[in-house]
Design a protein around this motif. Structure first.
Motif, PDB file in Angstrom:
ATOM      1  N   PRO A  26       0.816  -1.091  -0.081  1.00  0.00           N
ATOM      2  CA  PRO A  26       0.055   0.009   0.028  1.00  0.00           C
ATOM      3  C   PRO A  26       0.728   1.241   0.038  1.00  0.00           C
ATOM      4  CG  PRO A  26       0.264  -0.518   2.256  1.00  0.00           C
ATOM      5  CD  PRO A  26       1.015  -1.762   1.336  1.00  0.00           C
ATOM      6  N   TYR A  27       1.763   1.534  -0.777  1.00  0.00           N
ATOM      7  CA  TYR A  27       2.949   2.457  -0.851  1.00  0.00           C
ATOM      8  C   TYR A  27       2.193   3.889  -1.357  1.00  0.00           C
ATOM      9  CZ  TYR A  27       5.565  -1.667  -0.315  1.00  0.00           C
ATOM     10  OH  TYR A  27       6.101  -3.010   0.193  1.00  0.00           O
ATOM     11  N   ASP A  28       0.941   3.758  -2.068  1.00  0.00           N
ATOM     12  CA  ASP A  28       0.423   4.947  -2.558  1.00  0.00           C
ATOM     13  C   ASP A  28      -0.572   5.557  -1.566  1.00  0.00           C
ATOM     14  OD1 ASP A  28      -1.258   2.820  -3.074  1.00  0.00           O
ATOM     15  OD2 ASP A  28      -1.870   3.438  -4.983  1.00  0.00           O
ATOM     16  N   CYS A  29      -0.673   4.783  -0.491  1.00  0.00           N
ATOM     17  CA  CYS A  29      -1.789   5.171   0.620  1.00  0.00           C
ATOM     18  C   CYS A  29      -1.234   5.997   1.948  1.00  0.00           C
ATOM     19  CB  CYS A  29      -2.553   3.975   1.018  1.00  0.00           C
ATOM     20  SG  CYS A  29      -3.479   2.874  -0.301  1.00  0.00           S
ATOM     21  N   ALA A  30      -1.963   7.020   2.075  1.00  0.00           N
ATOM     22  CA  ALA A  30      -1.469   7.879   3.245  1.00  0.00           C
ATOM     23  C   ALA A  30      -1.508   6.655   4.789  1.00  0.00           C
ATOM     24  CB  ALA A  30      -2.221   8.897   3.515  1.00  0.00           C
ATOM     25  N   GLY A  31      -0.501   6.722   5.264  1.00  0.00           N
ATOM     26  CA  GLY A  31      -0.597   5.743   6.384  1.00  0.00           C
ATOM     27  C   GLY A  31      -0.292   4.301   6.225  1.00  0.00           C
ATOM     28  N   SER A  32       0.023   3.974   4.840  1.00  0.00           N
ATOM     29  CA  SER A  32       0.334   2.612   4.484  1.00  0.00           C
ATOM     30  C   SER A  32      -0.503   1.566   4.775  1.00  0.00           C
ATOM     31  CB  SER A  32       1.788   2.271   5.319  1.00  0.00           C
ATOM     32  OG  SER A  32       2.897   3.422   5.050  1.00  0.00           O
ATOM     33  N   ALA A  33      -1.975   1.801   4.827  1.00  0.00           N
ATOM     34  CA  ALA A  33      -2.913   0.575   4.851  1.00  0.00           C
ATOM     35  C   ALA A  33      -4.076   1.006   4.231  1.00  0.00           C
ATOM     36  CB  ALA A  33      -3.076   0.757   6.604  1.00  0.00           C
ATOM     37  N   LYS A  34      -4.420   0.004   3.727  1.00  0.00           N
ATOM     38  CA  LYS A  34      -5.848  -0.110   3.033  1.00  0.00           C
ATOM     39  C   LYS A  34      -6.879  -0.775   3.647  1.00  0.00           C
ATOM     40  CE  LYS A  34      -3.790  -0.462  -1.640  1.00  0.00           C
ATOM     41  NZ  LYS A  34      -3.875  -1.362  -3.035  1.00  0.00           N
ATOM     42  N   SER A  35      -7.817   0.067   4.208  1.00  0.00           N
ATOM     43  CA  SER A  35      -8.921  -0.492   5.329  1.00  0.00           C
ATOM     44  C   SER A  35      -9.915  -1.214   4.419  1.00  0.00           C
ATOM     45  CB  SER A  35      -9.769   0.706   6.055  1.00  0.00           C
ATOM     46  OG  SER A  35     -10.141   1.561   4.913  1.00  0.00           O
ATOM     47  N   GLU A  36     -10.055  -1.055   3.102  1.00  0.00           N
ATOM     48  CA  GLU A  36     -10.819  -1.536   2.333  1.00  0.00           C
ATOM     49  C   GLU A  36     -10.554  -3.216   1.849  1.00  0.00           C
ATOM     50  OE1 GLU A  36      -8.665   0.852  -0.494  1.00  0.00           O
ATOM     51  OE2 GLU A  36      -9.006   0.925   1.548  1.00  0.00           O
ATOM     52  N   GLY A  37      -9.155  -3.245   2.375  1.00  0.00           N
ATOM     53  CA  GLY A  37      -8.475  -4.528   1.913  1.00  0.00           C
ATOM     54  C   GLY A  37      -8.045  -5.262   3.068  1.00  0.00           C
ATOM     55  N   LEU A  38      -6.750  -5.922   3.031  1.00  0.00           N
ATOM     56  CA  LEU A  38      -6.093  -6.689   3.957  1.00  0.00           C
ATOM     57  C   LEU A  38      -5.799  -5.746   5.158  1.00  0.00           C
ATOM     58  CD1 LEU A  38      -5.248  -9.500   5.060  1.00  0.00           C
ATOM     59  CD2 LEU A  38      -3.220  -8.980   3.959  1.00  0.00           C
ATOM     60  N   GLY A  39      -5.588  -4.539   4.876  1.00  0.00           N
ATOM     61  CA  GLY A  39      -5.322  -3.615   5.981  1.00  0.00           C
ATOM     62  C   GLY A  39      -6.449  -3.540   7.327  1.00  0.00           C
ATOM     63  N   ILE A  40      -7.526  -4.154   7.012  1.00  0.00           N
ATOM     64  CA  ILE A  40      -8.637  -4.011   7.990  1.00  0.00           C
ATOM     65  C   ILE A  40      -7.979  -4.965   9.234  1.00  0.00           C
ATOM     66  CG2 ILE A  40      -9.880  -5.933   7.272  1.00  0.00           C
ATOM     67  CD1 ILE A  40     -11.318  -2.731   8.470  1.00  0.00           C
ATOM     68  N   ASP A  97     -18.043   9.308  10.452  1.00  0.00           N
ATOM     69  CA  ASP A  97     -19.674   9.511  10.019  1.00  0.00           C
ATOM     70  C   ASP A  97     -19.662   9.107   8.517  1.00  0.00           C
ATOM     71  OD1 ASP A  97     -18.324  11.829   8.980  1.00  0.00           O
ATOM     72  OD2 ASP A  97     -19.342  13.308  10.154  1.00  0.00           O
ATOM     73  N   ASP A  98     -18.742   8.683   7.876  1.00  0.00           N
ATOM     74  CA  ASP A  98     -19.060   8.586   6.427  1.00  0.00           C
ATOM     75  C   ASP A  98     -18.101   7.193   6.147  1.00  0.00           C
ATOM     76  OD1 ASP A  98     -18.655   8.334   3.719  1.00  0.00           O
ATOM     77  OD2 ASP A  98     -18.833  10.673   3.273  1.00  0.00           O
ATOM     78  N   PRO A  99     -18.320   6.086   5.836  1.00  0.00           N
ATOM     79  CA  PRO A  99     -17.434   5.096   5.516  1.00  0.00           C
ATOM     80  C   PRO A  99     -16.659   5.082   4.276  1.00  0.00           C
ATOM     81  CG  PRO A  99     -19.836   4.450   4.808  1.00  0.00           C
ATOM     82  CD  PRO A  99     -19.838   5.890   5.803  1.00  0.00           C
ATOM     83  N   THR A 100     -16.907   5.981   3.484  1.00  0.00           N
ATOM     84  CA  THR A 100     -15.998   6.238   2.192  1.00  0.00           C
ATOM     85  C   THR A 100     -14.822   7.118   2.487  1.00  0.00           C
ATOM     86  OG1 THR A 100     -17.407   8.025   1.442  1.00  0.00           O
ATOM     87  CG2 THR A 100     -18.020   5.767   0.573  1.00  0.00           C
ATOM     88  N   ALA A 101     -14.959   7.933   3.652  1.00  0.00           N
ATOM     89  CA  ALA A 101     -13.696   8.887   3.924  1.00  0.00           C
ATOM     90  C   ALA A 101     -12.437   8.249   4.163  1.00  0.00           C
ATOM     91  CB  ALA A 101     -14.262   9.820   5.228  1.00  0.00           C
ATOM     92  N   LEU A 102     -12.278   7.168   4.638  1.00  0.00           N
ATOM     93  CA  LEU A 102     -11.131   6.520   5.011  1.00  0.00           C
ATOM     94  C   LEU A 102     -10.483   5.744   3.600  1.00  0.00           C
ATOM     95  CD1 LEU A 102      -9.106   5.706   7.002  1.00  0.00           C
ATOM     96  CD2 LEU A 102     -10.451   3.754   7.701  1.00  0.00           C
ATOM     97  N   VAL A 103     -11.206   5.620   2.888  1.00  0.00           N
ATOM     98  CA  VAL A 103     -10.758   4.902   1.498  1.00  0.00           C
ATOM     99  C   VAL A 103     -10.199   6.219   0.531  1.00  0.00           C
ATOM    100  CG1 VAL A 103     -11.375   3.700  -0.507  1.00  0.00           C
ATOM    101  CG2 VAL A 103     -12.516   3.208   1.690  1.00  0.00           C
ATOM    102  N   GLY A 104     -10.601   7.393   0.863  1.00  0.00           N
ATOM    103  CA  GLY A 104     -10.094   8.466   0.224  1.00  0.00           C
ATOM    104  C   GLY A 104     -10.988   9.807  -0.477  1.00  0.00           C
ATOM    105  N   LEU A 105     -12.347   9.215  -0.315  1.00  0.00           N
ATOM    106  CA  LEU A 105     -12.988  10.586  -0.871  1.00  0.00           C
ATOM    107  C   LEU A 105     -14.447  10.342  -0.030  1.00  0.00           C
ATOM    108  CD1 LEU A 105     -13.539  12.662  -2.867  1.00  0.00           C
ATOM    109  CD2 LEU A 105     -14.517  11.234  -4.460  1.00  0.00           C
ATOM    110  N   PRO A 106     -14.642  11.413   0.790  1.00  0.00           N
ATOM    111  CA  PRO A 106     -15.929  11.357   1.639  1.00  0.00           C
ATOM    112  C   PRO A 106     -17.286  11.685   0.861  1.00  0.00           C
ATOM    113  CG  PRO A 106     -14.704  13.139   2.077  1.00  0.00           C
ATOM    114  CD  PRO A 106     -13.963  12.464   1.138  1.00  0.00           C
TER     115      PRO A 106
END
Length: 216
Positions: A161-175, A184-193
């Motif tokens: 996940p080298y192109d992700c802030a914080g080095s983790a993809k919550s929508e993938g294995l990073g969970i 308050d918005d489940p899409t915000a963590l992925v990158g666009l609220p």
């Protein structure tokens, strides 16, 4: 005698051309998220220096860059509605951006293990022609597990996940790295609220939830 106009002719209104929508980002994650709204859009890469300013807080950095990206693209497409976005991981006031490589990702995850990190995700919408400009911020609190070095290494090798802030993809294995997510918005963590984005797009004149072929 001139025939009276039909009812359709009397009530018809000139249609306003729909504004072009542009995503000012080449992020595949933001592109996928925006496509969920089922509105046509183009993608243009913004040319913006993302270097943090001295003393700039993570939330300020995210807001500034989101607006700068939207403005940069809108300058070249003044009639369009342009979306800009940026995400910064906030570790006790320290800004963590995209690691870019394996070594920096290891450092980031070691810093964040056992910690609560606030992912500051900003979105801006700009239309130069109409004078519309707005920026908003979604803060997502994420609690990381106390990760072992082997877990960090295995995760990074698996997902890269080298192109992700914080080095983790919550929508993938990073969970698997996380204990909790609070937002308050489940899409915000992925990158666009998207909830904030929808509100701003409606205010900028973009029609959402329209029927196919319907006139805005």
């Amino acid at each position: 005698m001139t025939p009276a106009p039909s009812n359709d002719a009397r009530t018809a209104r000139p249609s306003t051309p729909a504004r072009r929508l542009i995503l000012g980002s080449t992020s595949p994650y933001r592109r996928e998220l925006l496509s969920r709204l089922a509105v046509p859009f183009d993608v243009v890469s913004p040319e913006v220096d993302e270097t943090p300013r001295i003393g700039e807080a993570p939330a300020q950095l995210a807001r500034r860059l989101a607006l700068a990206k939207a403005r940069a693209v809108a300058t070249n497409f003044p009639q369009a509605v342009v979306i800009g976005s940026d995400q910064v991981a906030d570790l006790n006031g320290l800004s963590l951006g995209k690691p870019g490589n394996h070594e920096r990702a290891v450092v980031q995850l070691r810093q964040m293990r056992g910690q609560t990190v606030i992912f500051q995700t900003a979105v801006a919408v700009v239309c130069m022609q109409s004078g519309f400009e707005e920026v908003d911020l979604a803060a997502v609190k994420v609690r990381f597990r106390k990760l072992g070095d082997d877990e960090i290494e295995n995760y990074l090798r698996a997902e890269q996940p080298y192109d992700c802030a914080g080095s983790a993809k919550s929508e993938g294995l990073g969970i698997a790295l996380l204990e909790s997510i609070n937002n308050d918005d489940p899409t915000a963590l992925v990158g666009l609220p998207l909830m904030r984005t929808c509100r701003m797009l409606r205010a900028a004149g973009i029609t959402l939830l329209s029927l196919p072929g319907a006139t805005p």
